[in-house]
Write a protein that holds these residues in place. Sequence first.
Motif, PDB file in Angstrom:
ATOM      1  N   SER A   1       0.851  -1.166  -0.123  1.00  0.00           N
ATOM      2  CA  SER A   1       0.033   0.086   0.005  1.00  0.00           C
ATOM      3  C   SER A   1       0.885   1.099  -0.011  1.00  0.00           C
ATOM      4  CB  SER A   1      -0.800   0.056   1.356  1.00  0.00           C
ATOM      5  OG  SER A   1      -0.204  -0.231   2.321  1.00  0.00           O
ATOM      6  N   GLU A   2       0.662   2.195  -1.094  1.00  0.00           N
ATOM      7  CA  GLU A   2       1.543   3.205  -0.890  1.00  0.00           C
ATOM      8  C   GLU A   2       1.416   4.244   0.032  1.00  0.00           C
ATOM      9  OE1 GLU A   2       2.093   7.109  -3.932  1.00  0.00           O
ATOM     10  OE2 GLU A   2       1.504   5.104  -4.902  1.00  0.00           O
ATOM     11  N   SER A   3       2.478   4.659   0.616  1.00  0.00           N
ATOM     12  CA  SER A   3       2.429   5.434   1.838  1.00  0.00           C
ATOM     13  C   SER A   3       2.895   7.057   1.601  1.00  0.00           C
ATOM     14  CB  SER A   3       3.441   5.094   2.674  1.00  0.00           C
ATOM     15  OG  SER A   3       3.272   3.662   3.403  1.00  0.00           O
ATOM     16  N   TYR A   4       3.916   7.159   0.633  1.00  0.00           N
ATOM     17  CA  TYR A   4       4.210   8.722   0.339  1.00  0.00           C
ATOM     18  C   TYR A   4       5.010   8.577  -0.860  1.00  0.00           C
ATOM     19  CZ  TYR A   4       7.664   7.463   3.946  1.00  0.00           C
ATOM     20  OH  TYR A   4       8.860   7.122   4.360  1.00  0.00           O
ATOM     21  N   VAL A   5       5.461   9.633  -1.405  1.00  0.00           N
ATOM     22  CA  VAL A   5       6.387   9.992  -2.463  1.00  0.00           C
ATOM     23  C   VAL A   5       7.332  10.683  -1.981  1.00  0.00           C
ATOM     24  CG1 VAL A   5       6.596  10.550  -4.763  1.00  0.00           C
ATOM     25  CG2 VAL A   5       4.423   9.437  -4.170  1.00  0.00           C
ATOM     26  N   LEU A   6       8.826  10.359  -2.138  1.00  0.00           N
ATOM     27  CA  LEU A   6       9.977  11.424  -2.277  1.00  0.00           C
ATOM     28  C   LEU A   6      10.560  11.670  -3.378  1.00  0.00           C
ATOM     29  CD1 LEU A   6      11.574   9.058   0.572  1.00  0.00           C
ATOM     30  CD2 LEU A   6      10.056  11.149   1.055  1.00  0.00           C
ATOM     31  N   GLN A   7      10.686  13.360  -3.384  1.00  0.00           N
ATOM     32  CA  GLN A   7      11.151  13.791  -4.586  1.00  0.00           C
ATOM     33  C   GLN A   7      12.569  14.528  -4.182  1.00  0.00           C
ATOM     34  OE1 GLN A   7       8.321  15.735  -7.380  1.00  0.00           O
ATOM     35  NE2 GLN A   7       6.787  15.380  -5.844  1.00  0.00           N
ATOM     36  N   GLY A   8      13.390  14.661  -4.970  1.00  0.00           N
ATOM     37  CA  GLY A   8      14.764  15.191  -4.975  1.00  0.00           C
ATOM     38  C   GLY A   8      15.675  14.967  -5.914  1.00  0.00           C
ATOM     39  N   ASN A   9      15.531  13.709  -6.545  1.00  0.00           N
ATOM     40  CA  ASN A   9      16.457  13.325  -7.656  1.00  0.00           C
ATOM     41  C   ASN A   9      15.965  14.153  -9.029  1.00  0.00           C
ATOM     42  OD1 ASN A   9      16.347  10.736  -5.619  1.00  0.00           O
ATOM     43  ND2 ASN A   9      18.294  10.894  -6.953  1.00  0.00           N
ATOM     44  N   LYS A  10      16.906  14.256  -9.808  1.00  0.00           N
ATOM     45  CA  LYS A  10      16.698  14.793 -11.158  1.00  0.00           C
ATOM     46  C   LYS A  10      16.704  13.915 -12.458  1.00  0.00           C
ATOM     47  CE  LYS A  10      16.608  18.740  -8.944  1.00  0.00           C
ATOM     48  NZ  LYS A  10      15.138  19.574  -8.677  1.00  0.00           N
ATOM     49  N   ALA A  11      16.852  12.735 -12.235  1.00  0.00           N
ATOM     50  CA  ALA A  11      16.677  11.911 -13.252  1.00  0.00           C
ATOM     51  C   ALA A  11      16.379  10.614 -12.882  1.00  0.00           C
ATOM     52  CB  ALA A  11      18.150  11.686 -13.864  1.00  0.00           C
ATOM     53  N   THR A  12      16.525   9.431 -13.555  1.00  0.00           N
ATOM     54  CA  THR A  12      15.974   8.270 -13.513  1.00  0.00           C
ATOM     55  C   THR A  12      16.744   7.714 -12.163  1.00  0.00           C
ATOM     56  OG1 THR A  12      15.596   7.620 -15.741  1.00  0.00           O
ATOM     57  CG2 THR A  12      15.999   5.703 -14.307  1.00  0.00           C
ATOM     58  N   ILE A  13      15.815   6.912 -11.247  1.00  0.00           N
ATOM     59  CA  ILE A  13      16.745   6.309 -10.174  1.00  0.00           C
ATOM     60  C   ILE A  13      17.339   4.878 -10.599  1.00  0.00           C
ATOM     61  CG2 ILE A  13      16.307   5.494  -7.867  1.00  0.00           C
ATOM     62  CD1 ILE A  13      15.958   8.345  -8.101  1.00  0.00           C
ATOM     63  N   THR A  14      18.590   4.939 -10.348  1.00  0.00           N
ATOM     64  CA  THR A  14      19.136   3.733 -10.874  1.00  0.00           C
ATOM     65  C   THR A  14      19.802   2.843  -9.447  1.00  0.00           C
ATOM     66  OG1 THR A  14      21.186   4.942 -10.759  1.00  0.00           O
ATOM     67  CG2 THR A  14      20.127   4.418 -12.996  1.00  0.00           C
ATOM     68  N   ALA A  15      19.738   3.280  -8.138  1.00  0.00           N
ATOM     69  CA  ALA A  15      20.298   2.464  -7.309  1.00  0.00           C
ATOM     70  C   ALA A  15      19.450   3.089  -5.941  1.00  0.00           C
ATOM     71  CB  ALA A  15      21.584   2.691  -6.944  1.00  0.00           C
ATOM     72  N   ILE A  16      19.096   1.864  -4.978  1.00  0.00           N
ATOM     73  CA  ILE A  16      18.225   2.578  -3.899  1.00  0.00           C
ATOM     74  C   ILE A  16      18.614   1.633  -2.797  1.00  0.00           C
ATOM     75  CG2 ILE A  16      16.162   1.284  -4.335  1.00  0.00           C
ATOM     76  CD1 ILE A  16      14.529   3.805  -3.682  1.00  0.00           C
ATOM     77  N   ALA A  17      18.576   2.107  -1.579  1.00  0.00           N
ATOM     78  CA  ALA A  17      18.939   1.452  -0.429  1.00  0.00           C
ATOM     79  C   ALA A  17      18.041   1.962   0.851  1.00  0.00           C
ATOM     80  CB  ALA A  17      20.470   1.668  -0.164  1.00  0.00           C
ATOM     81  N   VAL A  18      17.685   1.123   1.578  1.00  0.00           N
ATOM     82  CA  VAL A  18      16.928   1.459   2.753  1.00  0.00           C
ATOM     83  C   VAL A  18      17.677   1.128   4.076  1.00  0.00           C
ATOM     84  CG1 VAL A  18      14.671   1.133   4.004  1.00  0.00           C
ATOM     85  CG2 VAL A  18      14.825   1.215   1.506  1.00  0.00           C
ATOM     86  N   SER A  19      17.935   1.837   5.080  1.00  0.00           N
ATOM     87  CA  SER A  19      18.629   1.406   6.382  1.00  0.00           C
ATOM     88  C   SER A  19      18.205   0.216   7.085  1.00  0.00           C
ATOM     89  CB  SER A  19      19.062   2.460   7.090  1.00  0.00           C
ATOM     90  OG  SER A  19      17.596   3.107   7.654  1.00  0.00           O
ATOM     91  N   ALA A  20      18.792  -0.449   7.761  1.00  0.00           N
ATOM     92  CA  ALA A  20      18.314  -1.686   8.366  1.00  0.00           C
ATOM     93  C   ALA A  20      16.923  -1.439   9.241  1.00  0.00           C
ATOM     94  CB  ALA A  20      19.374  -2.457   9.394  1.00  0.00           C
ATOM     95  N   ASN A  21      16.974  -0.255   9.876  1.00  0.00           N
ATOM     96  CA  ASN A  21      15.894   0.186  10.878  1.00  0.00           C
ATOM     97  C   ASN A  21      15.030   1.038  10.031  1.00  0.00           C
ATOM     98  OD1 ASN A  21      17.089   2.622  10.632  1.00  0.00           O
ATOM     99  ND2 ASN A  21      17.311   2.905  12.775  1.00  0.00           N
ATOM    100  N   GLY A  22      15.001   1.064   8.756  1.00  0.00           N
ATOM    101  CA  GLY A  22      13.929   1.684   8.177  1.00  0.00           C
ATOM    102  C   GLY A  22      13.887   3.360   8.282  1.00  0.00           C
ATOM    103  N   GLU A  23      14.801   3.855   8.817  1.00  0.00           N
ATOM    104  CA  GLU A  23      14.969   5.396   9.246  1.00  0.00           C
ATOM    105  C   GLU A  23      15.410   6.020   8.124  1.00  0.00           C
ATOM    106  OE1 GLU A  23      17.040   8.357  12.560  1.00  0.00           O
ATOM    107  OE2 GLU A  23      17.225   5.941  12.805  1.00  0.00           O
ATOM    108  N   HIS A  24      16.278   5.712   7.057  1.00  0.00           N
ATOM    109  CA  HIS A  24      16.798   6.619   5.893  1.00  0.00           C
ATOM    110  C   HIS A  24      16.608   5.756   4.750  1.00  0.00           C
ATOM    111  CE1 HIS A  24      19.295   8.191   9.250  1.00  0.00           C
ATOM    112  NE2 HIS A  24      18.947   9.156   8.857  1.00  0.00           N
ATOM    113  N   ILE A  25      16.389   6.617   3.800  1.00  0.00           N
ATOM    114  CA  ILE A  25      16.356   5.790   2.383  1.00  0.00           C
ATOM    115  C   ILE A  25      17.453   6.760   1.576  1.00  0.00           C
ATOM    116  CG2 ILE A  25      15.006   5.611   0.254  1.00  0.00           C
ATOM    117  CD1 ILE A  25      12.537   5.373   2.000  1.00  0.00           C
ATOM    118  N   ALA A  26      18.225   6.114   0.714  1.00  0.00           N
ATOM    119  CA  ALA A  26      19.218   6.748  -0.232  1.00  0.00           C
ATOM    120  C   ALA A  26      18.847   6.370  -1.507  1.00  0.00           C
ATOM    121  CB  ALA A  26      20.625   6.445   0.063  1.00  0.00           C
TER     122      ALA A  26
END
Length: 626
Positions: free
Chosen positions: A472-497
């Motif tokens: 279920s979709e929670s929210y959308v994050l914006q900040g990148n300017k081009a196609t996302i090619t790599a993504i990582a979520v920290s182990a406790n879910g606190e950060h997304i890169a």
Amino acid sequence: MSFTRAALYPCNPATTRGVSTKLSSHQDKIIYANGRTIYSRGVKNPASSKTFSGHAQNTTVARFSPTGYYCASADTTGLVKIWDTIGEDQSVKWEYKIISGRVNDLAWDGESKRMIVVGDGKDKFGRPIIVDTGASCGEVTGHSKVVNAVSVRHQRPYRAATGGDDGLIIFSQGRVPYKYEKTIRTHTKFVQDIRYAPSGDLFASVGSDYKVFLYDGKTGDTLAEFTESAHSGSVMACSWSGDSKSLLTSSLDCTVKLWDIESRKAAKTWNISKGVPNQQVGCVWTSSDDLVSLSLSGVLNIFDKRENKDRPSRLLQAPQKAITSAVRGPSGTFIAGSADGRVFYYDTSSHSVEGEGHTNLVSGLAAGPNEQLYSSGFDDRIREIEPSGGTFSFTQTSFSTSSQPKALTVATDGTLFVVGINRIETVRSNQRVFELEPTYVPSAVGAAGNTVAIGAEDAKVYVYAWDGRALSESYVLQGNKATITAIAVSANGEHIAAGDVGFLPIPLRLINHIPLIQSAGKIVLFGTAGKVKITDRWAHHTARIASLAFLCPSTAESATHVASISLDTNVYIYSVTSIPKYMAIRGAAPGGGSAVCWLESQEKGRGKLVSTGADGCARIWEVALP
């Protein structure tokens, strides 16, 4: 801030069916070519290997000088580079364009002052040169087709022998300059390899007519043909023992033979498993008495002549193609997948994951709970890898995806999230649990706990909650300017890169009046608690971001650092707690990076990570964290 390379796990030699692969050795190291790189590999300690990346075109052969201080390597354009093997910088001493085509083999003389280079030139098939000037010191004549092999007698009077596709062996006298002396017509098909014995008294030739011949080293007279227990396939390579009393040969009949020179008989025969991948295309006898033979599949087979068995005593397995993905495994290991569909696990060496794997590029690897590992490939399959007794093997079960998988991740409950062409599939126990067809085009995925982050081609990150049955979709994050090619979520879910392709907004130059935009990958760090962008200033990469990995002290604690790797060959490590701090490992993946992962949690301000890339190597780095 500092870093050191703790280990380098090299790829294995490149091979071509029906073509002899030339191997060279010095002490316990063997040297060979793969792609644009030359690899010097320790037989007993592969992690101590070194690479030379000075060629701009695909390399074909490399050979140590008799002293071991220098190495000569050549490529498909006829360029030969002679470089220092002792210094860390591996500086190129000389480079010469010898022939106008592919170099197949080269040989040093006993003084390391002269060299003969042969191959498939447009105007000539080879040329002897003086090493420190590049001037010709003779000629290679008598051949009408491509020359495959050359060997030089290291004692005076100097002699040289060359063999080629015309089935001829040209014997030359070496009172510099090298001059034609006679033609030897023992072979009826391609001559694949020629080797002089260390003593200089003999030399041997092997060919596609299944034959092995022995000659007088001074006169070139034919002494014998090895007919007893002969090979039943093309003989691709030969190598001498240090005392010149034994000869090793490798053949396409999947056997390796050890010949006793005095009796002219096969003293031992080793049988490799049947099948085309097990055809033997190269061999070398090291000064540390390791007998090495190369399979077409790239496996280096190590034999011990003292053992009474007909199989290799051990195998050196590694990728032949680019590494495309990697993930941390259990007990300090890590797993890597390659562009040809093979998967390898690394501990003190590299080993192939056993069982039926992928038939095409491995697009993703993920580590789940209970030490289970998963892989996705361009063969549209998801496979499970199971550790057992220190080894890893594919399980019998697999899952067929509805489209080609781009990326793969796994949640803490063991659910797999697979990004396809235009959908996201969730898989558990090889069964599809849920399928999402979004309005955007997904390109990357990361998960931790019940948080799933999906990067898209519209430069947005879509964050979902997973309840075990549906997304279920929670929210959308914006900040990148081009196609996302790599993504990582920290182990406790606190950060997304999220890392992207990135583009500089200012054109650098015009090509045919079209502005050329320079790629510059950017990483954006988000906080999930406030659903906000923390920073978008991590823009040090100059090409597409290939992989991201968080460093967390434990699964319950906040991440402290993020590691990134890019096609620009560099690794950057950023501090999550102190945003401006970072460190760079430049040239961490020659040819372009593909994956990065942490091996150890932070300990006393230090960490250990793995970088992989297009050169097929895996490098372990120990870093002082910023």
